[in-house]
Design a protein around this motif. Structure first.
Motif, mmCIF file in Angstrom:
data_model
loop_
_atom_site.group_PDB
_atom_site.id
_atom_site.type_symbol
_atom_site.label_atom_id
_atom_site.label_comp_id
_atom_site.label_asym_id
_atom_site.label_seq_id
_atom_site.Cartn_x
_atom_site.Cartn_y
_atom_site.Cartn_z
ATOM 1 N N ILE A 22 0.818 -1.227 0.000
ATOM 2 C CA ILE A 22 0.000 0.000 0.000
ATOM 3 C C ILE A 22 0.843 1.265 0.000
ATOM 4 C CG2 ILE A 22 -1.914 -1.126 1.198
ATOM 5 C CD1 ILE A 22 -1.087 0.566 3.675
ATOM 6 N N ARG A 23 2.161 1.123 -0.076
ATOM 7 C CA ARG A 23 3.042 2.285 0.049
ATOM 8 C C ARG A 23 2.714 3.349 -0.992
ATOM 9 N NH1 ARG A 23 8.710 0.202 0.483
ATOM 10 N NH2 ARG A 23 7.938 -0.292 2.568
ATOM 11 N N ASP A 24 2.430 2.923 -2.216
ATOM 12 C CA ASP A 24 2.207 3.879 -3.297
ATOM 13 C C ASP A 24 0.739 4.021 -3.675
ATOM 14 O OD1 ASP A 24 4.979 4.334 -3.542
ATOM 15 O OD2 ASP A 24 5.181 2.518 -4.764
ATOM 16 N N VAL A 25 -0.147 3.541 -2.808
ATOM 17 C CA VAL A 25 -1.580 3.636 -3.094
ATOM 18 C C VAL A 25 -2.082 5.025 -2.716
ATOM 19 C CG1 VAL A 25 -3.869 2.766 -2.509
ATOM 20 C CG2 VAL A 25 -1.969 1.182 -2.811
ATOM 21 N N HIS A 26 -2.712 5.693 -3.639
ATOM 22 C CA HIS A 26 -3.290 7.009 -3.381
ATOM 23 C C HIS A 26 -4.797 6.923 -3.575
ATOM 24 C CE1 HIS A 26 0.650 8.869 -3.179
ATOM 25 N NE2 HIS A 26 0.976 8.207 -4.277
ATOM 26 N N ALA A 27 -5.517 7.646 -2.748
ATOM 27 C CA ALA A 27 -6.972 7.666 -2.881
ATOM 28 C C ALA A 27 -7.356 8.238 -4.240
ATOM 29 C CB ALA A 27 -7.588 8.493 -1.762
ATOM 30 N N ALA A 28 -8.505 7.773 -4.750
ATOM 31 C CA ALA A 28 -8.970 8.236 -6.059
ATOM 32 C C ALA A 28 -9.212 9.744 -6.039
ATOM 33 C CB ALA A 28 -10.254 7.505 -6.440
ATOM 34 N N SER A 29 -8.887 10.394 -7.148
ATOM 35 C CA SER A 29 -9.096 11.844 -7.231
ATOM 36 C C SER A 29 -10.573 12.184 -7.321
ATOM 37 C CB SER A 29 -8.341 12.411 -8.433
ATOM 38 O OG SER A 29 -8.764 11.774 -9.629
#
Length: 435
Positions: A22-29
């Motif tokens: 999950i290190r590079d997981v970003h919430a959806a814009s």
């Protein structure tokens, strides 16, 4: 959407999962379009993202509109072109002398208990229920309905102290049980779908548990759902969450249950804790009897309330969510979806996927549990807004799946997990109870 990212990080820590996933997981814009005062969309995104990360998929591929459609799946369901009646007239909010109660009467035996408690005959309709409840206090009505085998709760304001107490415990309570007699347990297949080769015994019903096991089936598990012969499931309800599973009828007291459990990798439990205890299906009993088993349990109110039955709508009402989502401050409201159910199901599925991997590496038996009430406490911690956002229209044609089931034309919401397609649901109860 930062609230969703923070929730995903906490879940990952509780599961003891590989932080690199999950290190590079970003919430959806783009927010998940589930308009409410509470952060329903963030909760939904984090719950589905947890499954995708556990399966080592690409969370960037999540479609916010697809997630919203999955959470509102009952609105997309049609059977032979017709939308089934999802709510019984005996399920809803009712005004009392001193407030409101919420009832649930979708099952015939719960509707019968409601009528009996209100001294109504078996032909009484919603109008008679309304009039009978209007003459009672909320506490008296709830006590009588509960005693008669019905389901009702008072509609209460949120209690921050209760929620803080619940949040002092893990959202996903994971326990490893050491067992020197536990045989080596296989991991999922290294090629194909993430859960190919994993057997899951599904002892759940309604929404949360079936969403969990439907997700496991989507990812390749061999899921066998078992229901008691005396408690029919509404056909539409099974079609909504039964994708990819076999479904059979069997008394849990049958000796054949031993054969199913001894060959299972995972069992998912969704009945009241005290009912499971009476059947010898409590998590501790199962991990002692079947070393190496992974036991996942969902309940409405948590293990602290083993005798209480409940549904998403009832938990929303008693936890304070109904008043927060009130449209006018005079009448209780509701979340835009059965979000406690769906989120509990996805979160538990993420836990199962992760613990299958940990069991293969670390050995032992494993237990994980959560409840709708614990998910509600999590939602009540997240940011809120003064008014719900406007509804966001989107084309449902891109977010549904089509099937033929025993000659019936079925349209359901498509899976929220990207990269996978549902297999058709099978007719309820028509398979054999065997692997």
């Amino acid at each position: 959407m930062n609230a969703g990212r923070h929730l995903l990080s906490r879940v990952w820590t509780e599961l003891g999962a590989d932080p690199r996933l999950i290190r590079d997981v970003h919430a959806a814009s783009i927010p998940v379009p589930l308009p409410s005062r509470l952060s329903t969309g963030d909760l939904a995104w984090a719950s589905v993202a947890a499954v995708v990360c556990a399966a080592q998929g690409d969370a960037a591929a999540l479609d916010p509109h697809r997630i919203a459609a999955a959470y509102r799946s009952d609105r997309f369901l049609t059977i032979d072109g017709t939308a089934p009646p999802v709510w019984s007239p005996f399920s809803g909010f009712w005004r009392t002398v001193d407030g409101w109660v919420r009832t649930h009467g979708n099952y015939a035996h719960h509707a019968a208990g409601l009528r009996s408690a209100l001294l109504l005959d078996t032909t009484a309709g919603a109008d008679q229920v309304r009039d009978a409840l209007a003459a009672r206090t909320s506490n008296a009505a709830v006590a009588a309905i509960t005693a008669a085998g019905g389901l009702a709760v008072p509609v209460l304001l949120e209690d921050p102290d209760v929620d803080a107490m619940l949040r002092s415990r893990p959202l996903l309570d994971v326990r490893r049980i050491d067992s020197p007699t536990a045989p080596p347990r296989r991991a999922a297949a290294s090629t194909g779908r993430p859960l190919d080769g994993i057997r899951v015994l599904d002892l759940t019903r309604v929404i949360a548990g079936p969403v969990c096991t439907r997700t496991l089936a989507l990812l390749g598990a061999d899921v066998l759902r078992i229901d008691p012969p005396h408690l029919p499931e509404p056909g539409w309800q099974h079609f909504d969450t039964g994708h990819g599973k076999r479904t059979a009828l069997l008394d849990a007291r049958s000796a054949h249950m031993h054969d199913l459990l001894s060959a299972a990798d995972v069992v998912v439990l969704g009945y009241r804790p005290d009912a499971l205890d009476r059947l010898g299906l409590a998590p501790g009993d199962l991990t002692e009897r079947y070393p190496g088993l992974l036991v996942a349990r969902l309940s409405a109110w948590g293990a602290e309330h083993p005798r209480r039955a409940g549904f998403d709508s009832l938990v929303q009402a008693e936890s304070g969510i109904a008043w927060i989502e009130s449209p006018d401050g005079d009448r209780p409201g509701a979340l835009p979806a059965q979000a406690l159910d769906h989120s509990a199901g996805y979160l538990l599925a993420a836990a199962v996927i992760t613990l299958i991997r940990r069991r293969a590496e670390e050995g032992g038996s494993w237990q994980v549990q959560t409840s709708l009430r614990r998910v509600a406490a999590e939602l009540l911690r997240m940011p809120r807004r003064p008014e719900p956002a406007a509804e966001v229209p989107f084309d449902p044609a891109h977010h549904v799946a089509h099937f033929d089931v025993a000659g019936q034309t079925l349209v359901t919401a498509a899976p929220a997990i990207p990269g996978f397609d549902f297999a058709a649901p099978r007719p309820w109860g028509e398979d054999q109870p065997r692997w």
